[in-house]
Design a protein around this motif. Sequence first.
Motif, PDB file in Angstrom:
ATOM      1  N   PHE A  23      17.988 -45.290  -1.756  1.00 45.90           N
ATOM      2  CA  PHE A  23      18.208 -44.580  -3.008  1.00 45.90           C
ATOM      3  C   PHE A  23      19.535 -43.839  -3.012  1.00 45.90           C
ATOM      4  CE2 PHE A  23      14.034 -45.566  -4.318  1.00 45.90           C
ATOM      5  CZ  PHE A  23      13.957 -45.267  -5.673  1.00 45.90           C
ATOM      6  N   GLY A  24      20.051 -43.501  -1.839  1.00 41.43           N
ATOM      7  CA  GLY A  24      21.271 -42.702  -1.759  1.00 41.43           C
ATOM      8  C   GLY A  24      20.937 -41.233  -1.960  1.00 41.43           C
ATOM      9  N   GLN A  25      21.819 -40.379  -1.494  1.00 41.25           N
ATOM     10  CA  GLN A  25      21.542 -38.940  -1.499  1.00 41.25           C
ATOM     11  C   GLN A  25      21.291 -38.388  -2.899  1.00 41.25           C
ATOM     12  OE1 GLN A  25      20.970 -37.027   1.133  1.00 41.25           O
ATOM     13  NE2 GLN A  25      20.505 -35.325  -0.204  1.00 41.25           N
ATOM     14  N   GLU A  26      22.181 -38.682  -3.825  1.00 40.19           N
ATOM     15  CA  GLU A  26      22.021 -38.116  -5.167  1.00 40.19           C
ATOM     16  C   GLU A  26      20.801 -38.679  -5.884  1.00 40.19           C
ATOM     17  OE1 GLU A  26      24.420 -37.931  -9.357  1.00 40.19           O
ATOM     18  OE2 GLU A  26      25.583 -37.857  -7.501  1.00 40.19           O
ATOM     19  N   ALA A  27      20.638 -39.988  -5.846  1.00 40.24           N
ATOM     20  CA  ALA A  27      19.491 -40.613  -6.510  1.00 40.24           C
ATOM     21  C   ALA A  27      18.183 -40.231  -5.830  1.00 40.24           C
ATOM     22  CB  ALA A  27      19.646 -42.128  -6.539  1.00 40.24           C
ATOM     23  N   TYR A  28      18.229 -40.012  -4.522  1.00 40.87           N
ATOM     24  CA  TYR A  28      17.011 -39.594  -3.830  1.00 40.87           C
ATOM     25  C   TYR A  28      16.496 -38.289  -4.406  1.00 40.87           C
ATOM     26  CZ  TYR A  28      13.773 -37.880  -0.396  1.00 40.87           C
ATOM     27  OH  TYR A  28      12.648 -37.371   0.187  1.00 40.87           O
ATOM     28  N   VAL A  29      17.400 -37.350  -4.554  1.00 40.31           N
ATOM     29  CA  VAL A  29      17.014 -36.029  -5.052  1.00 40.31           C
ATOM     30  C   VAL A  29      16.450 -36.127  -6.462  1.00 40.31           C
ATOM     31  CG1 VAL A  29      17.919 -33.765  -5.731  1.00 40.31           C
ATOM     32  CG2 VAL A  29      18.634 -34.801  -3.576  1.00 40.31           C
ATOM     33  N   THR A  30      17.018 -36.976  -7.280  1.00 35.26           N
ATOM     34  CA  THR A  30      16.610 -37.018  -8.682  1.00 35.26           C
ATOM     35  C   THR A  30      15.573 -38.084  -9.016  1.00 35.26           C
ATOM     36  OG1 THR A  30      18.467 -38.473  -9.223  1.00 35.26           O
ATOM     37  CG2 THR A  30      18.817 -36.093  -9.476  1.00 35.26           C
ATOM     38  N   HIS A  31      15.477 -39.154  -8.208  1.00 30.50           N
ATOM     39  CA  HIS A  31      14.630 -40.277  -8.613  1.00 30.50           C
ATOM     40  C   HIS A  31      13.581 -40.750  -7.604  1.00 30.50           C
ATOM     41  CE1 HIS A  31      18.167 -40.696 -11.264  1.00 30.50           C
ATOM     42  NE2 HIS A  31      17.241 -41.017 -12.148  1.00 30.50           N
ATOM     43  N   PHE A  32      13.744 -40.482  -6.316  1.00 27.61           N
ATOM     44  CA  PHE A  32      12.860 -41.098  -5.326  1.00 27.61           C
ATOM     45  C   PHE A  32      11.400 -40.696  -5.511  1.00 27.61           C
ATOM     46  CE2 PHE A  32      10.788 -41.339  -1.143  1.00 27.61           C
ATOM     47  CZ  PHE A  32      10.926 -42.694  -0.917  1.00 27.61           C
ATOM     48  N   ASP A  33      11.126 -39.405  -5.612  1.00 23.94           N
ATOM     49  CA  ASP A  33       9.734 -38.980  -5.774  1.00 23.94           C
ATOM     50  C   ASP A  33       9.125 -39.543  -7.054  1.00 23.94           C
ATOM     51  OD1 ASP A  33       9.637 -37.690  -3.366  1.00 23.94           O
ATOM     52  OD2 ASP A  33       9.773 -35.666  -4.196  1.00 23.94           O
ATOM     53  N   GLY A  34       9.925 -39.588  -8.118  1.00 24.09           N
ATOM     54  CA  GLY A  34       9.430 -40.171  -9.358  1.00 24.09           C
ATOM     55  C   GLY A  34       9.110 -41.646  -9.205  1.00 24.09           C
ATOM     56  N   PHE A  35       9.972 -42.361  -8.500  1.00 19.02           N
ATOM     57  CA  PHE A  35       9.731 -43.778  -8.233  1.00 19.02           C
ATOM     58  C   PHE A  35       8.439 -43.980  -7.450  1.00 19.02           C
ATOM     59  CE2 PHE A  35      10.145 -47.143  -5.024  1.00 19.02           C
ATOM     60  CZ  PHE A  35      10.169 -48.255  -5.846  1.00 19.02           C
ATOM     61  N   MET A  36       8.308 -43.258  -6.346  1.00 19.46           N
ATOM     62  CA  MET A  36       7.110 -43.379  -5.524  1.00 19.46           C
ATOM     63  C   MET A  36       5.872 -42.966  -6.304  1.00 19.46           C
ATOM     64  SD  MET A  36       7.865 -44.721  -2.685  1.00 19.46           S
ATOM     65  CE  MET A  36       6.386 -44.406  -1.728  1.00 19.46           C
ATOM     66  N   ARG A  37       6.027 -41.952  -7.082  1.00 20.36           N
ATOM     67  CA  ARG A  37       4.899 -41.405  -7.830  1.00 20.36           C
ATOM     68  C   ARG A  37       4.391 -42.389  -8.873  1.00 20.36           C
ATOM     69  NH1 ARG A  37       5.586 -37.578 -12.486  1.00 20.36           N
ATOM     70  NH2 ARG A  37       3.552 -36.649 -12.817  1.00 20.36           N
ATOM     71  N   THR A  38       5.272 -42.942  -9.680  1.00 18.05           N
ATOM     72  CA  THR A  38       4.817 -43.768 -10.790  1.00 18.05           C
ATOM     73  C   THR A  38       4.566 -45.220 -10.421  1.00 18.05           C
ATOM     74  OG1 THR A  38       7.090 -44.119 -11.525  1.00 18.05           O
ATOM     75  CG2 THR A  38       5.882 -42.323 -12.535  1.00 18.05           C
ATOM     76  N   LEU A  39       5.449 -45.811  -9.656  1.00 19.19           N
ATOM     77  CA  LEU A  39       5.274 -47.225  -9.328  1.00 19.19           C
ATOM     78  C   LEU A  39       4.304 -47.445  -8.181  1.00 19.19           C
ATOM     79  CD1 LEU A  39       8.897 -48.658  -9.625  1.00 19.19           C
ATOM     80  CD2 LEU A  39       6.999 -48.876 -11.207  1.00 19.19           C
ATOM     81  N   THR A  40       4.622 -46.883  -7.047  1.00 23.28           N
ATOM     82  CA  THR A  40       3.861 -47.170  -5.845  1.00 23.28           C
ATOM     83  C   THR A  40       2.488 -46.522  -5.849  1.00 23.28           C
ATOM     84  OG1 THR A  40       5.933 -47.357  -4.664  1.00 23.28           O
ATOM     85  CG2 THR A  40       3.964 -47.137  -3.336  1.00 23.28           C
ATOM     86  N   MET A  41       2.434 -45.236  -6.066  1.00 22.67           N
ATOM     87  CA  MET A  41       1.149 -44.546  -5.972  1.00 22.67           C
ATOM     88  C   MET A  41       0.195 -44.979  -7.076  1.00 22.67           C
ATOM     89  SD  MET A  41       1.491 -43.049  -3.170  1.00 22.67           S
ATOM     90  CE  MET A  41      -0.130 -42.311  -3.173  1.00 22.67           C
TER      91      MET A  41
END
Length: 73
Positions: A23-41
């Motif tokens: 995700f990269g540092q900036e995208a991690y902070v802004t998007h990673f949890d959202g990605f994991m939350r909505t898609l994966t979980m």
Amino acid sequence: MGLEAELQTRLYEQYWRPMEVDFGQEAYVTHFDGFMRTLTMKSKTGEIPNIDKVYEAFKRYAQSPEVKESRPW
């Protein structure tokens, strides 16, 4: 995760950390949890955890009986 420390570290390094890095540092902070939350979980557990509880939800999922039985380790 309730696993031996060495195994937990190896799983983190092999699976979770590469996703964080991709995700990269900036995208991690802004998007990673959202990605994991909505898609994966959502697809794995049928629910979307609170944004600040994504890793805890992932650990619960990883410790579930059906996942434990299918693990190759």
